[in-house]
Scaffold this motif. Structure first.
Motif, PDB file in Angstrom:
ATOM      1  N   PRO A   1       0.724  -1.259   0.113  1.00  0.00           N
ATOM      2  CA  PRO A   1       0.000   0.004  -0.070  1.00  0.00           C
ATOM      3  C   PRO A   1       0.759   1.254   0.010  1.00  0.00           C
ATOM      4  O   PRO A   1       0.516   2.225  -0.591  1.00  0.00           O
ATOM      5  CB  PRO A   1      -0.927  -0.060   1.280  1.00  0.00           C
TER       6      PRO A   1
ATOM      7  N   THR B   1      -1.849   0.714   7.830  1.00  0.00           N
ATOM      8  CA  THR B   1      -2.065   0.040   6.173  1.00  0.00           C
ATOM      9  C   THR B   1      -3.841   0.315   6.015  1.00  0.00           C
ATOM     10  O   THR B   1      -3.933   0.483   4.807  1.00  0.00           O
ATOM     11  CB  THR B   1      -1.849  -1.394   6.138  1.00  0.00           C
TER      12      THR B   1
ATOM     13  N   GLN C   1      -4.009   4.127   5.237  1.00  0.00           N
ATOM     14  CA  GLN C   1      -3.474   4.344   3.993  1.00  0.00           C
ATOM     15  C   GLN C   1      -4.347   3.696   2.798  1.00  0.00           C
ATOM     16  O   GLN C   1      -4.451   4.750   1.607  1.00  0.00           O
ATOM     17  CB  GLN C   1      -2.122   3.863   3.787  1.00  0.00           C
ATOM     18  N   ILE C   2      -4.654   2.626   2.880  1.00  0.00           N
ATOM     19  CA  ILE C   2      -5.617   2.189   1.738  1.00  0.00           C
ATOM     20  C   ILE C   2      -7.080   2.992   1.453  1.00  0.00           C
ATOM     21  O   ILE C   2      -7.379   3.566   0.323  1.00  0.00           O
ATOM     22  CB  ILE C   2      -6.204   0.758   2.233  1.00  0.00           C
TER      23      ILE C   2
ATOM     24  N   ILE D   1      -5.720   6.292  -0.145  1.00  0.00           N
ATOM     25  CA  ILE D   1      -5.274   5.964  -1.564  1.00  0.00           C
ATOM     26  C   ILE D   1      -6.509   5.890  -2.372  1.00  0.00           C
ATOM     27  O   ILE D   1      -6.740   6.566  -3.707  1.00  0.00           O
ATOM     28  CB  ILE D   1      -4.836   4.267  -1.636  1.00  0.00           C
ATOM     29  N   THR D   2      -7.523   5.323  -1.849  1.00  0.00           N
ATOM     30  CA  THR D   2      -9.060   5.402  -2.354  1.00  0.00           C
ATOM     31  C   THR D   2      -9.422   6.486  -2.836  1.00  0.00           C
ATOM     32  O   THR D   2     -10.154   6.992  -3.511  1.00  0.00           O
ATOM     33  CB  THR D   2      -9.916   4.347  -1.549  1.00  0.00           C
TER      34      THR D   2
END
Length: 257
Positions: free
Chosen positions: A191, A234, A237-238, A241-242
């Motif tokens: 990620p 994590t 962060q995902i 990112i999305t």
């Protein structure tokens, strides 16, 4: 990749052979620090060869533009905020204790706030991003999608870090190789690779350096080492990112209109 791994692992192998902690003022610190520049060394060789051969810049390379000077700090704050949010959630759940005195001790051990910040931007963001994102990514993007590249570069990144687990005083050594924290560190490279890729696509190498610096610095200052908080980071962060992917597509669609 051969140059990046060759330079880094040769330097880190020397550090392992010397023994002792990789802290300023010790013989181990110099090869430890130089090892981080393997990806940059590989990138420079590729750039020099490309110019000598008169080859064009890869189609997916993101050139610098003035907007990066605004976007890079915003992306840096968002990346740091994701780590802080995860740490706060972990703290609320009783997993870790946030302490400013611990952060002060970290900076003191590195020679003070200024030396700490310089070390954090050189050893990692500045020494790696021109290689992984600035050189490898555009060339891989010609035949692969961004998610596939993030997976491949994330795994390569995790393997590249492997010798650091055997150098006393490094973050990786403190986590331990055969531990849940060590495994989560390795998995977290994927990620993280996607996050800095999103930054690179938006505002080029300056933004990927800024995001890499923000994540590393925030995690070190917060002394993140427990598996639960690592997993929360994590997850956050995902989510980030999305959000970046969704707003990025929206911006591109608006530009086309």
């Amino acid at each position: 990749m051969v140059i990046a791994f060759g330079v880094s692992w040769a330097c880190w192998g020397t550090a392992i052979g010397l023994g002792g902690p990789a802290t300023p003022g010790t013989p181990t610190y110099t090869p430890f620090l130089l090892g981080a520049f393997g990806p940059l060394a590989g990138a420079l060789v590729i750039r020099i060869r490309r110019k000598r051969r008169g080859e064009p810049v890869p189609a997916h390379a993101v050139r610098f533009h003035p907007a990066a000077l605004l976007q890079a700090p915003l992306l840096m704050l968002a990346a740091s905020g994701a780590v802080l949010a995860a740490a706060a959630l972990g703290h609320a759940a009783g997993d870790t204790t946030l302490s400013w005195s611990d952060a002060q001790d970290v900076m003191k051990d590195m020679g003070g706030p200024a030396a700490f910040l310089v070390s954090m931007i050189i050893s990692g963001p500045l020494s790696e991003e021109p290689g992984w994102r600035g050189t490898a990514y555009p060339r891989m993007r010609a035949t692969m999608g961004r998610f596939q590249i993030a997976l491949i570069l994330g795994v390569i990144w995790a393997v590249w870090h492997l010798p650091l687990f055997f150098i006393d005083g490094t973050v990786q050594s403190d986590l331990g190789l055969a531990t849940p924290s060590g495994v989560l560190f390795a998995v977290g490279n994927i990620p993280m690779a996607m996050l800095v890729t999103c930054a690179y696509e938006r505002a080029g190498i300056l933004a990927s350096i800024a995001v890499h610096f923000a994540v590393n610095t925030t995690m070190v200052l917060l002394n993140v080492h427990t598996p639960a908080t690592q997993a929360l980071i994590t997850g956050c962060q995902i989510l980030l990112i999305t959000l970046l992917l969704l707003t990025g597509r929206r911006t591109q669609d608006t530009a086309k209109l």
